[in-house]
Design a protein around this motif. Structure first.
Motif, PDB file in Angstrom:
ATOM      1  N   SER A  27       0.820  -1.217   0.000  1.00 44.63           N
ATOM      2  CA  SER A  27       0.000   0.000   0.000  1.00 44.63           C
ATOM      3  C   SER A  27       0.854   1.267   0.000  1.00 44.63           C
ATOM      4  O   SER A  27       0.326   2.358  -0.207  1.00 44.63           O
ATOM      5  CB  SER A  27      -0.936  -0.002   1.214  1.00 44.63           C
ATOM      6  N   SER A  28       2.165   1.122   0.235  1.00 49.42           N
ATOM      7  CA  SER A  28       3.012   2.312   0.264  1.00 49.42           C
ATOM      8  C   SER A  28       3.648   2.630  -1.072  1.00 49.42           C
ATOM      9  O   SER A  28       4.497   3.512  -1.167  1.00 49.42           O
ATOM     10  CB  SER A  28       4.114   2.133   1.316  1.00 49.42           C
ATOM     11  N   THR A  30       4.382   4.220  -4.558  1.00 43.12           N
ATOM     12  CA  THR A  30       4.208   5.618  -4.946  1.00 43.12           C
ATOM     13  C   THR A  30       3.759   5.777  -6.388  1.00 43.12           C
ATOM     14  O   THR A  30       2.901   6.582  -6.690  1.00 43.12           O
ATOM     15  CB  THR A  30       5.529   6.375  -4.756  1.00 43.12           C
ATOM     16  N   TYR A  31       4.377   5.010  -7.268  1.00 42.34           N
ATOM     17  CA  TYR A  31       4.030   5.068  -8.682  1.00 42.34           C
ATOM     18  C   TYR A  31       3.738   3.651  -9.182  1.00 42.34           C
ATOM     19  O   TYR A  31       4.360   2.685  -8.720  1.00 42.34           O
ATOM     20  CB  TYR A  31       5.172   5.658  -9.514  1.00 42.34           C
ATOM     21  N   SER A  51       0.270   7.408  -7.223  1.00 38.18           N
ATOM     22  CA  SER A  51      -0.654   6.660  -6.363  1.00 38.18           C
ATOM     23  C   SER A  51      -1.804   7.494  -5.806  1.00 38.18           C
ATOM     24  O   SER A  51      -2.758   6.935  -5.272  1.00 38.18           O
ATOM     25  CB  SER A  51       0.116   6.006  -5.218  1.00 38.18           C
ATOM     26  N   ASN A  52      -1.744   8.805  -5.910  1.00 39.51           N
ATOM     27  CA  ASN A  52      -2.858   9.618  -5.408  1.00 39.51           C
ATOM     28  C   ASN A  52      -3.861   9.967  -6.514  1.00 39.51           C
ATOM     29  O   ASN A  52      -4.756  10.771  -6.308  1.00 39.51           O
ATOM     30  CB  ASN A  52      -2.350  10.884  -4.722  1.00 39.51           C
ATOM     31  N   MET A  53      -3.664   9.354  -7.689  1.00 44.33           N
ATOM     32  CA  MET A  53      -4.588   9.560  -8.806  1.00 44.33           C
ATOM     33  C   MET A  53      -5.483   8.339  -8.969  1.00 44.33           C
ATOM     34  O   MET A  53      -5.112   7.224  -8.590  1.00 44.33           O
ATOM     35  CB  MET A  53      -3.799   9.796 -10.099  1.00 44.33           C
ATOM     36  N   ASP A  54      -6.669   8.560  -9.533  1.00 36.15           N
ATOM     37  CA  ASP A  54      -7.585   7.455  -9.802  1.00 36.15           C
ATOM     38  C   ASP A  54      -7.522   7.012 -11.255  1.00 36.15           C
ATOM     39  O   ASP A  54      -7.804   5.849 -11.558  1.00 36.15           O
ATOM     40  CB  ASP A  54      -9.029   7.874  -9.504  1.00 36.15           C
ATOM     41  N   LYS A  67      -6.940   2.258  -5.230  1.00 31.72           N
ATOM     42  CA  LYS A  67      -5.933   2.077  -4.203  1.00 31.72           C
ATOM     43  C   LYS A  67      -6.454   1.265  -3.025  1.00 31.72           C
ATOM     44  O   LYS A  67      -5.710   0.516  -2.381  1.00 31.72           O
ATOM     45  CB  LYS A  67      -5.410   3.435  -3.733  1.00 31.72           C
ATOM     46  N   LYS A  68      -7.754   1.398  -2.756  1.00 28.92           N
ATOM     47  CA  LYS A  68      -8.349   0.657  -1.645  1.00 28.92           C
ATOM     48  C   LYS A  68      -8.226  -0.849  -1.874  1.00 28.92           C
ATOM     49  O   LYS A  68      -7.873  -1.610  -0.973  1.00 28.92           O
ATOM     50  CB  LYS A  68      -9.809   1.064  -1.477  1.00 28.92           C
ATOM     51  N   SER A  94       7.983   3.291  -1.805  1.00 26.97           N
ATOM     52  CA  SER A  94       8.375   4.588  -1.280  1.00 26.97           C
ATOM     53  C   SER A  94       9.635   4.506  -0.432  1.00 26.97           C
ATOM     54  O   SER A  94      10.325   5.491  -0.250  1.00 26.97           O
ATOM     55  CB  SER A  94       7.239   5.177  -0.440  1.00 26.97           C
TER      56      SER A  94
END
Lengths: 112, 116
Positions: A27-28, A30-31, A51-54, A67-68, A94
């Motif tokens: 889950s950590s 980043t890309y 990783s913060n994009m959908d 990500k979930k 990361s």
């Protein structure tokens, strides 16, 4: 743990859309990346997503990230015979030296 | 721009023999990677160099594998002695080394090793 899994094989008809799926465990990360490998060649980066994009769209390619559920997919619109290859997803961690771990690869066969 | 060069493209040896692979990365790329790709699997990182220093060799079987990048440019990977399970494609990749997800790795065509 570091484990990236993909289905082994996908067959589609020329002109249809292809969807290649990938699950990962860390889950950590980043890309996340999608690479293409043609016979006898090295890997070619197709696209990547932070990783913060959908979602990310790049011409015929659409990347979806859940990500979930730690699920990544690559959709190829209007699949062509030249898209026949092995597709690898990969994740970058990361921590440490930000190692990239590759999945097992999905062989895409495009039927004319 | 020239890509990552590797040689030889193919190599067939008998078990217990030695073999060496060579890689010339893209000019100006500080980071160089060696991967092992067994048939039907994804590439597995063996060793990563930043310039001429090793930053990750945790998955390198050091009893038989060695790698060097003496001048921070090209690199050699050696196997001595080879085992049957070393049959694989050995991929070299390089990147600028700026770090982050946009530090794209560019791959060479690989060396296919067959150990008989």
């Amino acid at each position: 743990g570091e484990d990236v899994e993909q289905s082994l094989f996908l067959s589609v008809r020329e002109g249809d859309s292809s969807v290649i799926n990938c699950t990962y465990t860390d889950s950590s990360s980043t890309y996340l990346y999608w690479y293409k490998q043609e016979p006898g060649a090295g890997l070619q980066l197709l696209t990547y997503i932070f990783s913060n994009m959908d979602m990310k769209q790049d011409q015929r390619l659409t990347v979806l990230l859940n990500k979930k559920d730690k699920h990544l997919s690559l959709r190829i619109a209007d699949t062509q015979t030249g898209d026949s290859a092995i597709y690898f997803c990969a994740e970058r961690y990361s921590g440490g030296y930000q190692k990239v771990t590759f999945g097992t690869g999905t062989k895409l066969q495009v039927i004319p | 721009e020239a890509g990552v060069a590797q040689s030889p493209r193919y190599k067939i040896i008998e078990k217990r023999q030695s073999v060496a692979f060579w890689c010339n990365p893209i000019s100006g790329h500080a980071t160089l990677y060696w991967y092992q790709q067994i048939l039907g699997q994804g590439p597995k990182l063996l060793i990563q160099f930043q310039n001429n220093g090793v930053v990750d060799d945790s998955q390198l079987p050091k009893d038989r594998f060695s790698a060097e990048r003496l001048k921070g440019v090209d690199s050699t990977l050696k196997i001595q002695p080879a085992k049957l399970e070393d049959s694989a494609v050995y991929l070299c990749a390089s990147s600028l080394g700026a770090g982050g997800g946009t530090d794209t790795q560019y791959f060479g065509p690989g060396t296919r090793l067959t150990v008989l």
